[in-house]
Design a protein around this motif. Sequence first.
Motif, PDB file in Angstrom:
ATOM      1  N   PHE A   1       9.803   5.201   4.032  1.00  0.00           N
ATOM      2  CA  PHE A   1       9.609   6.464   3.144  1.00  0.00           C
ATOM      3  C   PHE A   1      10.730   6.792   2.206  1.00  0.00           C
ATOM      4  O   PHE A   1      11.704   6.624   2.415  1.00  0.00           O
ATOM      5  N   ASN A   2      10.276   7.159   1.073  1.00  0.00           N
ATOM      6  CA  ASN A   2      11.151   7.556  -0.107  1.00  0.00           C
ATOM      7  C   ASN A   2      10.649   9.094  -0.550  1.00  0.00           C
ATOM      8  O   ASN A   2       9.596   9.548  -0.781  1.00  0.00           O
TER       9      ASN A   2
ATOM     10  N   VAL B   1      -1.975   0.472  12.508  1.00  0.00           N
ATOM     11  CA  VAL B   1      -1.678   1.702  13.286  1.00  0.00           C
ATOM     12  C   VAL B   1      -2.068   2.863  12.213  1.00  0.00           C
ATOM     13  O   VAL B   1      -2.525   2.585  10.931  1.00  0.00           O
ATOM     14  N   PRO B   2      -2.283   3.910  12.870  1.00  0.00           N
ATOM     15  CA  PRO B   2      -2.692   5.165  12.004  1.00  0.00           C
ATOM     16  C   PRO B   2      -1.550   5.663  11.028  1.00  0.00           C
ATOM     17  O   PRO B   2      -0.476   5.244  11.154  1.00  0.00           O
ATOM     18  N   LEU B   3      -1.969   6.399  10.005  1.00  0.00           N
ATOM     19  CA  LEU B   3      -1.199   6.822   9.278  1.00  0.00           C
ATOM     20  C   LEU B   3      -0.050   8.061   9.845  1.00  0.00           C
ATOM     21  O   LEU B   3      -0.487   8.468  10.870  1.00  0.00           O
ATOM     22  N   PRO B   4       1.147   8.212   9.610  1.00  0.00           N
ATOM     23  CA  PRO B   4       2.020   8.966  10.144  1.00  0.00           C
ATOM     24  C   PRO B   4       1.601  10.585  10.146  1.00  0.00           C
ATOM     25  O   PRO B   4       0.871  10.868   8.964  1.00  0.00           O
ATOM     26  N   GLN B   5       1.576  11.214  11.023  1.00  0.00           N
ATOM     27  CA  GLN B   5       1.209  12.542  11.218  1.00  0.00           C
ATOM     28  C   GLN B   5       2.350  13.416  10.552  1.00  0.00           C
ATOM     29  O   GLN B   5       3.612  13.312  10.907  1.00  0.00           O
TER      30      GLN B   5
ATOM     31  N   VAL C   1       7.689  18.650  -3.041  1.00  0.00           N
ATOM     32  CA  VAL C   1       8.535  17.359  -3.278  1.00  0.00           C
ATOM     33  C   VAL C   1       7.734  16.191  -2.863  1.00  0.00           C
ATOM     34  O   VAL C   1       6.778  16.083  -1.861  1.00  0.00           O
ATOM     35  N   THR C   2       7.614  15.005  -3.607  1.00  0.00           N
ATOM     36  CA  THR C   2       6.864  13.961  -3.490  1.00  0.00           C
ATOM     37  C   THR C   2       7.322  12.854  -2.428  1.00  0.00           C
ATOM     38  O   THR C   2       8.524  12.691  -2.730  1.00  0.00           O
ATOM     39  N   LEU C   3       6.703  12.493  -1.587  1.00  0.00           N
ATOM     40  CA  LEU C   3       7.033  11.788  -0.398  1.00  0.00           C
ATOM     41  C   LEU C   3       6.069  10.761  -0.388  1.00  0.00           C
ATOM     42  O   LEU C   3       4.922  10.881  -0.599  1.00  0.00           O
ATOM     43  N   ILE C   4       6.616   9.338  -0.453  1.00  0.00           N
ATOM     44  CA  ILE C   4       5.792   8.119  -0.430  1.00  0.00           C
ATOM     45  C   ILE C   4       6.175   7.270   0.854  1.00  0.00           C
ATOM     46  O   ILE C   4       7.172   7.057   0.917  1.00  0.00           O
ATOM     47  N   TYR C   5       5.061   7.039   1.499  1.00  0.00           N
ATOM     48  CA  TYR C   5       4.890   5.850   2.661  1.00  0.00           C
ATOM     49  C   TYR C   5       4.666   4.780   2.107  1.00  0.00           C
ATOM     50  O   TYR C   5       3.114   4.528   1.608  1.00  0.00           O
ATOM     51  N   ARG C   6       5.203   3.587   2.429  1.00  0.00           N
ATOM     52  CA  ARG C   6       4.940   2.189   1.906  1.00  0.00           C
ATOM     53  C   ARG C   6       4.699   1.242   2.965  1.00  0.00           C
ATOM     54  O   ARG C   6       5.584   1.187   3.993  1.00  0.00           O
ATOM     55  N   ILE C   7       3.758   0.389   3.082  1.00  0.00           N
ATOM     56  CA  ILE C   7       3.842  -0.881   3.908  1.00  0.00           C
ATOM     57  C   ILE C   7       3.715  -2.041   2.806  1.00  0.00           C
ATOM     58  O   ILE C   7       2.814  -2.029   2.080  1.00  0.00           O
ATOM     59  N   TYR C   8       4.229  -3.103   3.191  1.00  0.00           N
ATOM     60  CA  TYR C   8       4.208  -4.390   2.454  1.00  0.00           C
ATOM     61  C   TYR C   8       3.794  -5.295   3.420  1.00  0.00           C
ATOM     62  O   TYR C   8       4.438  -5.558   4.704  1.00  0.00           O
TER      63      TYR C   8
ATOM     64  N   LYS D   1       0.951  -1.287   0.098  1.00  0.00           N
ATOM     65  CA  LYS D   1       0.080   0.077  -0.076  1.00  0.00           C
ATOM     66  C   LYS D   1       0.884   1.325   0.091  1.00  0.00           C
ATOM     67  O   LYS D   1       2.152   1.234   0.920  1.00  0.00           O
ATOM     68  N   TYR D   2       0.479   2.404  -0.977  1.00  0.00           N
ATOM     69  CA  TYR D   2       1.156   3.588  -0.914  1.00  0.00           C
ATOM     70  C   TYR D   2       0.508   4.727  -0.550  1.00  0.00           C
ATOM     71  O   TYR D   2      -0.590   4.995  -0.894  1.00  0.00           O
TER      72      TYR D   2
END
Length: 488
Positions: free
Chosen positions: A112-113, A211-215, A192-199, A84-85
């Motif tokens: 995070f990328n 867990v909640p999304l990072p604030q 700037v584009t930041l992507i949070y990933r969970i595998y 999920k991204y």
Amino acid sequence: MRTLSLKQLGVAIACLGLAACMGNTDAGGGTSPAVSPSGNASSPSPSLASTLSAQQAPAGLGCGWQTASDPDRTNIAFPDTSAKYWVASVLLTPGNRLRIDGRYPDARYFSFNVYDPALRPTDALADVEISPKNGRSNPFSTPNGRPGGAYTAYLNYGQSPTQNVSVPRAPNTLYGGNVALGPGGSPNFGLVTLIYRIYVSHSGDYFSGGVPLPQLTLESADGKNTIATLPNCEEPLLPTFGGLAPKQGLNNALVSADYPDQLPTFFPIGTYPPKSAKFFSLPDTVLGIGREQTGVVPPTPDVAPLNGGGGFLSNIHNAYTSTTFNRRYGNIVLVRAKAPTFRGARGVGFNQEQMRYWSICGNEFATQRFTQCAADYQTAIDANGYFTAVVSDLADRPANATAANGFTWLAWGAYPDMVVIYRHMLANPAFKQSIQNQPFGGDLKAGMGEYYPEAAYCDKATFEQSNNPAEVFALCSKYQFDHLKPGS
């Protein structure tokens, strides 16, 4: 509420306004998880946006994370269905940084990328690189560590250690990096584009990791002044308008489609015989396609951007091979290699795995859509320790192409071409045959050895002569050289 300067107010308003309508995505499969705005890792200082909650952000407007991956609406940039991204467009300048307050998810991996305008990653922060708060353990680096502990990470303006190893990395920090324009490049700034990933989430919603999304909080570069805390939402603005848009089932329809054999396969992707190549960058990929289709071998100097940099919103922690096929040579294709061990596999100790995660995905080149993927734990492994991925239309699927026989079948979809992408994530440094360890310009097959993804075209009659994956692959390899002719 604290008093903001005019400069801070202007930056905050610009950020919130643009966040509502901007965002790129490297999509994956599944539906977006339900999250609560409560339970974040810390309680940020009061700010311009701190009073907004998920319930007060209609259609996801103004959320810190503006886009979430979705298999129907944002299936682009060659995604993976086990991930999920979430994407944020962050205002990054020399005078500010982004604070990321989160909790460790119960999952195989998270990261995070950050990306430049050409969608190349400039820096990344993996789960094992993020230290916890309050003396808690990091479950990604500590055996038997428990998820849910709090952490705080930062996105800073400036050159990244990924691009220049002489740059010291601050703890729990990733950097905007430089854009490769001219000698030395220029700083990556602005939105700037930041992507949070969970595998591979293990608990709660399939993708959230429980867990909640990072604030996300914009603050001054020294962290002394808060500019704006961006609200979390149960569902981001894009692509579902905060969960208001109905599901369309597009991806399922494409996967179940049978490509009409009488249609021309005009798209010039796919090689005979098929072979796998490591992905280094978009320019290198385009040159490779040209070489295979025209026979012309242009010079490929060992210089950027050919020999690295990524693209397609790729993940720094992943390395990829791609194998291209075209229906003009056959409607059944195979990819076979020895399977690496992965975290959580039976009999594999913590941190003893050859890599954190691996997967096989079938994709279409022009649209960058996946059709189907198989993660490591979903992939059939035969008695010799090999996986054999079989891609075809449902109507062309061999009767013996089953998991019980050691095959992993993937749907081809409604496309003339097929790009099979093989991912290696966070390889163990001792695993020399990983994709990550193969240099630009080197012999990929020699370097990867038995882990190299061999490929073949086949027909149904040949495939069904044996139930043994090694024998089937040998039969199909012989078939393609005996019966298929380039340009046929």
